[in-house]
Design a protein around this motif. Structure first.
Motif, PDB file in Angstrom:
ATOM      1  N   LEU A 176       0.814  -1.222   0.000  1.00 25.31           N
ATOM      2  CA  LEU A 176       0.000   0.000   0.000  1.00 25.31           C
ATOM      3  C   LEU A 176       0.841   1.263   0.000  1.00 25.31           C
ATOM      4  N   VAL A 177       2.004   1.203   0.638  1.00 27.84           N
ATOM      5  CA  VAL A 177       2.841   2.407   0.699  1.00 27.84           C
ATOM      6  C   VAL A 177       3.365   2.771  -0.689  1.00 27.84           C
ATOM      7  N   ILE A 226     -14.802  10.899  -4.597  1.00 29.22           N
ATOM      8  CA  ILE A 226     -14.549  10.663  -3.168  1.00 29.22           C
ATOM      9  C   ILE A 226     -13.915  11.910  -2.554  1.00 29.22           C
ATOM     10  N   ALA A 227     -13.932  11.958  -1.210  1.00 31.29           N
ATOM     11  CA  ALA A 227     -13.379  13.124  -0.525  1.00 31.29           C
ATOM     12  C   ALA A 227     -11.854  13.140  -0.651  1.00 31.29           C
ATOM     13  N   GLY A 228     -11.294  14.357  -0.706  1.00 32.20           N
ATOM     14  CA  GLY A 228      -9.839  14.506  -0.794  1.00 32.20           C
ATOM     15  C   GLY A 228      -9.138  13.860   0.386  1.00 32.20           C
ATOM     16  N   SER A 229      -9.781  13.895   1.559  1.00 33.02           N
ATOM     17  CA  SER A 229      -9.150  13.313   2.751  1.00 33.02           C
ATOM     18  C   SER A 229      -9.006  11.789   2.614  1.00 33.02           C
ATOM     19  N   GLN A 230     -10.008  11.178   1.943  1.00 33.68           N
ATOM     20  CA  GLN A 230      -9.926   9.730   1.706  1.00 33.68           C
ATOM     21  C   GLN A 230      -8.751   9.403   0.796  1.00 33.68           C
ATOM     22  N   LEU A 231      -8.616  10.225  -0.230  1.00 29.77           N
ATOM     23  CA  LEU A 231      -7.529  10.061  -1.186  1.00 29.77           C
ATOM     24  C   LEU A 231      -6.179  10.196  -0.483  1.00 29.77           C
ATOM     25  N   SER A 232      -6.130  11.145   0.463  1.00 32.32           N
ATOM     26  CA  SER A 232      -4.891  11.366   1.202  1.00 32.32           C
ATOM     27  C   SER A 232      -4.485  10.122   1.994  1.00 32.32           C
ATOM     28  N   LEU A 233      -5.489   9.488   2.632  1.00 34.05           N
ATOM     29  CA  LEU A 233      -5.195   8.261   3.373  1.00 34.05           C
ATOM     30  C   LEU A 233      -4.613   7.188   2.462  1.00 34.05           C
ATOM     31  N   MET A 234      -5.142   7.115   1.255  1.00 36.84           N
ATOM     32  CA  MET A 234      -4.649   6.124   0.286  1.00 36.84           C
ATOM     33  C   MET A 234      -3.230   6.448  -0.147  1.00 36.84           C
ATOM     34  N   ARG A 238      -4.888   3.276   3.624  1.00 38.15           N
ATOM     35  CA  ARG A 238      -6.180   2.710   3.211  1.00 38.15           C
ATOM     36  C   ARG A 238      -6.003   2.089   1.841  1.00 38.15           C
ATOM     37  N   GLU A 239      -6.663   0.926   1.660  1.00 45.34           N
ATOM     38  CA  GLU A 239      -6.531   0.234   0.374  1.00 45.34           C
ATOM     39  C   GLU A 239      -7.649   0.642  -0.580  1.00 45.34           C
ATOM     40  N   PRO A 240      -7.300   1.264  -1.733  1.00 47.58           N
ATOM     41  CA  PRO A 240      -8.348   1.648  -2.689  1.00 47.58           C
ATOM     42  C   PRO A 240      -8.858   0.422  -3.442  1.00 47.58           C
ATOM     43  N   ARG A 241     -10.137   0.430  -3.773  1.00 39.34           N
ATOM     44  CA  ARG A 241     -10.686  -0.663  -4.570  1.00 39.34           C
ATOM     45  C   ARG A 241     -10.201  -0.530  -6.004  1.00 39.34           C
ATOM     46  N   LEU A 242     -10.241  -1.674  -6.696  1.00 39.66           N
ATOM     47  CA  LEU A 242      -9.745  -1.682  -8.072  1.00 39.66           C
ATOM     48  C   LEU A 242     -10.585  -0.758  -8.960  1.00 39.66           C
ATOM     49  N   SER A 243     -11.899  -0.717  -8.702  1.00 38.16           N
ATOM     50  CA  SER A 243     -12.767   0.154  -9.517  1.00 38.16           C
ATOM     51  C   SER A 243     -12.364   1.622  -9.351  1.00 38.16           C
ATOM     52  N   LEU A 244     -12.017   1.998  -8.118  1.00 41.53           N
ATOM     53  CA  LEU A 244     -11.590   3.375  -7.874  1.00 41.53           C
ATOM     54  C   LEU A 244     -10.256   3.645  -8.570  1.00 41.53           C
ATOM     55  N   LEU A 245      -9.338   2.662  -8.492  1.00 39.66           N
ATOM     56  CA  LEU A 245      -8.036   2.836  -9.139  1.00 39.66           C
ATOM     57  C   LEU A 245      -8.197   3.022 -10.643  1.00 39.66           C
ATOM     58  N   THR A 246      -9.138   2.264 -11.215  1.00 40.12           N
ATOM     59  CA  THR A 246      -9.406   2.402 -12.647  1.00 40.12           C
ATOM     60  C   THR A 246      -9.902   3.815 -12.950  1.00 40.12           C
ATOM     61  N   ALA A 247     -10.815   4.309 -12.138  1.00 43.22           N
ATOM     62  CA  ALA A 247     -11.351   5.668 -12.318  1.00 43.22           C
ATOM     63  C   ALA A 247     -10.243   6.710 -12.178  1.00 43.22           C
ATOM     64  N   ILE A 248      -9.366   6.517 -11.163  1.00 42.38           N
ATOM     65  CA  ILE A 248      -8.269   7.469 -10.943  1.00 42.38           C
ATOM     66  C   ILE A 248      -7.329   7.487 -12.142  1.00 42.38           C
ATOM     67  N   ALA A 295      10.733   8.838  -3.338  1.00 41.34           N
ATOM     68  CA  ALA A 295       9.670   7.929  -2.905  1.00 41.34           C
ATOM     69  C   ALA A 295      10.270   6.632  -2.371  1.00 41.34           C
ATOM     70  N   ALA A 296      11.325   6.155  -3.026  1.00 42.18           N
ATOM     71  CA  ALA A 296      11.966   4.923  -2.576  1.00 42.18           C
ATOM     72  C   ALA A 296      12.480   5.075  -1.147  1.00 42.18           C
ATOM     73  N   LEU A 297      13.073   6.240  -0.855  1.00 41.99           N
ATOM     74  CA  LEU A 297      13.583   6.492   0.493  1.00 41.99           C
ATOM     75  C   LEU A 297      12.440   6.555   1.504  1.00 41.99           C
ATOM     76  N   GLU A 298      11.362   7.215   1.127  1.00 38.56           N
ATOM     77  CA  GLU A 298      10.220   7.325   2.038  1.00 38.56           C
ATOM     78  C   GLU A 298       9.635   5.951   2.338  1.00 38.56           C
ATOM     79  N   ILE A 299       9.563   5.106   1.303  1.00 37.60           N
ATOM     80  CA  ILE A 299       9.031   3.749   1.497  1.00 37.60           C
ATOM     81  C   ILE A 299       9.943   2.957   2.432  1.00 37.60           C
TER      82      ILE A 299
END
Ligand SMILES: [Zn+2]
Length: 478
Positions: free
Chosen positions: A4-5, A31-39, A44-54, A75-79
């Protein structure tokens, strides 16, 4: 399970590249921006349908979003930081978890990640995986082979200590061991509540060695345990930094204890006389010095090559045929795995170490000549019992040396062609035909195969238990 990270990092990367804020993208996919931020933070794990939409909203392929590589070096360092902070090693330090904010410079992030890498490396080195433990053990055995299992420097130290205590001949008494401890500034105290993980505990501040009240069945005698505890001090051991250090120290304290209980001068005199009589027997050596058969057999291997001109082998084997401890410098081919490790490997059924189990009268040693592809060996084996299993202790020599040993006239003779599986591993053809595909069995776990030790100041010993124990005894009069 998706990482997820990394997924969050990729989402953020493509969103920023598209020049959209969290809220703007959220609006487009419903969806709310705050939800997106969690992802994006991997919480938070996004559903595949949402990922397709994104991916459609951002104009990228879904496969690119789902790629498991970090999108940028940052990003690699942050992970990596995220993973390191979730590790047990880090959690055990009780330090706060840092979230790499956008204002944190790459330099700071690199420093954090570098420290985490080093922390992980050191933790890894100190505890050792079973594989590393086995490798260190094999290296030590091979090293000792080049030394003919003899450590003269430790014998020199032991000889001096025994001489200073006024001991001249025969078995070393419990009282003399107490005197030796006293001369080195230690008092031996027997207690019933030692930490479960410790064989002995030494209070350096108050000069006390704590030992259990009675000898552990099948284990080392009390004199041996006291001497092993003293040995750490006498030999100047520091806290072991690696598993290899830990093993070497353990070998050295065992060696020291044996060198005091069977002092070199007296032991060599005794064995030389036995050799002149053509009557060497480990059981006599054992009885003369009042030690266990195993201790006597191992001590014999220390002195045999350097002082008696004999090449030898030693085996401690369980009743399942598995090696618990082995040494050879006489060319006997020990069973080994691909890494060269012998512990836990099965010895040939025809070797004395196993044929001796079949004997009913076990009061004396069992003698046997064993023909192997490497030559003929003369072996003497003593069987014994611990609380959980039977074991055998074997000392053997090449045929040419058998003339110096008691039991050489034995008529017992076996042929072993191991490691050829046809020797003793393969079942009889008619049995195979009878049972193949019609049986099932579950393996017993070998307890004696080296396992990693819990990490602490002393490998294998629980720090908390140790210090609580010391604290409760330090103030008490002994
Ligand atoms: Zn065999």
């Amino acid at each position: 399970m998706k990482d997820l990270v990394t997924l969050g990092q990729r989402l953020r990367y493509y969103r920023t590249a598209a020049g959209l804020t969290l809220d703007q993208l959220g609006e487009r996919v419903g969806i709310a921006g705050s939800q997106l931020s969690l992802m994006e933070n991997g919480r938070r794990e996004p559903r595949l349908s949402l990922l397709t939409a994104i991916s459609e909203a951002l104009g990228v392929e879904l496969a690119d979003v789902l790629d498991d590589r970090p999108p940028t070096k940052r990003a690699a360092l942050e992970i990596e930081l995220d993973r390191a902070q979730k590790s047990t090693v880090y959690a055990s330090l009780g330090l706060p978890v840092i979230r790499p904010s956008r204002t944190m410079t790459d330099e700071t992030l690199e420093a954090f990640v570098g420290l985490h890498r080093e922390l992980a490396r050191r933790a890894h080195e100190a505890i050792a995986t079973p594989e590393e433990a086995r490798r260190a053990n094999t290296e030590l055995r091979q090293h000792m082979r080049t030394l003919n299992n003899y450590l003269p420097e430790i014998d020199d130290i032991a000889e001096k200590i025994v001489g200073d205590a006024g001991h001249t001949t025969g078995a070393l008494t419990h009282r003399t061991v107490g005197l030796i401890a006293q001369r080195l500034g230690f008092e031996i105290v027997h207690v019933g509540d030692l930490p479960h993980s410790a064989r002995s505990v030494t209070d350096l501040e108050n000069g006390r060695i704590y030992l259990p009240p009675a000898s552990i069945p099948g284990g080392h005698g009390l004199r041996g345990m006291a001497l092993q505890a003293i040995a750490h001090r006498v030999l100047g051991h520091e806290n072991p930094a690696t598993y290899a250090d830990f093993l070497r120290q353990r070998l050295e304290i065992n060696y020291f204890a044996a060198a005091v209980l069977m002092p070199r001068r007296q032991a060599v005199e005794f064995l030389t006389a036995s050799k002149a009589d053509r009557n060497i027997a480990v059981e006599d050596f054992r009885d003369a010095f009042g030690v266990t058969h195993e201790a006597a057999a191992l001590r014999f291997t220390n002195l045999a090559t350097a002082h008696l001109d004999l090449e030898v082998h030693f085996l401690r084997v369980g009743d399942d045929g598995a090696v618990y401890k082995a040494y050879e410098n006489d060319g006997l081919r020990l069973p080994v795995d691909v890494t060269g490790s012998t512990e836990g490997q099965l010895v040939c059924r025809h070797w004395s170490a196993r044929t001796a189990f079949a004997r009913t009268n076990r009061t004396t040693e069992f003698y046997q000549y064993t023909d192997t592809p490497e030559g003929t060996f003369f072996e003497s084996t003593q069987t014994g019992t611990t609380s959980s299993e039977e074991f055998s202790i074997t000392v053997g020599v090449p045929f040419a040396h058998s003339k110096w040993f008691r039991g050489r006239e034995t008529q017992n003779r076996r042929t072993s062609t191991c490691p050829d599986e046809a020797c003793c591993r393969r079942p009889e053809p008619e049995l195979s035909a009878r049972w193949e595909g019609k049986a099932w069995s579950s393996a017993k776990l070998h307890a004696h195969i080296l396992s990693p030790l819990p990490s602490g100041t002393f490998p294998g010993v629980d720090d908390r238990e140790l210090y609580e124990f010391l604290d409760s005894h330090a103030s008490a009069p002994s």
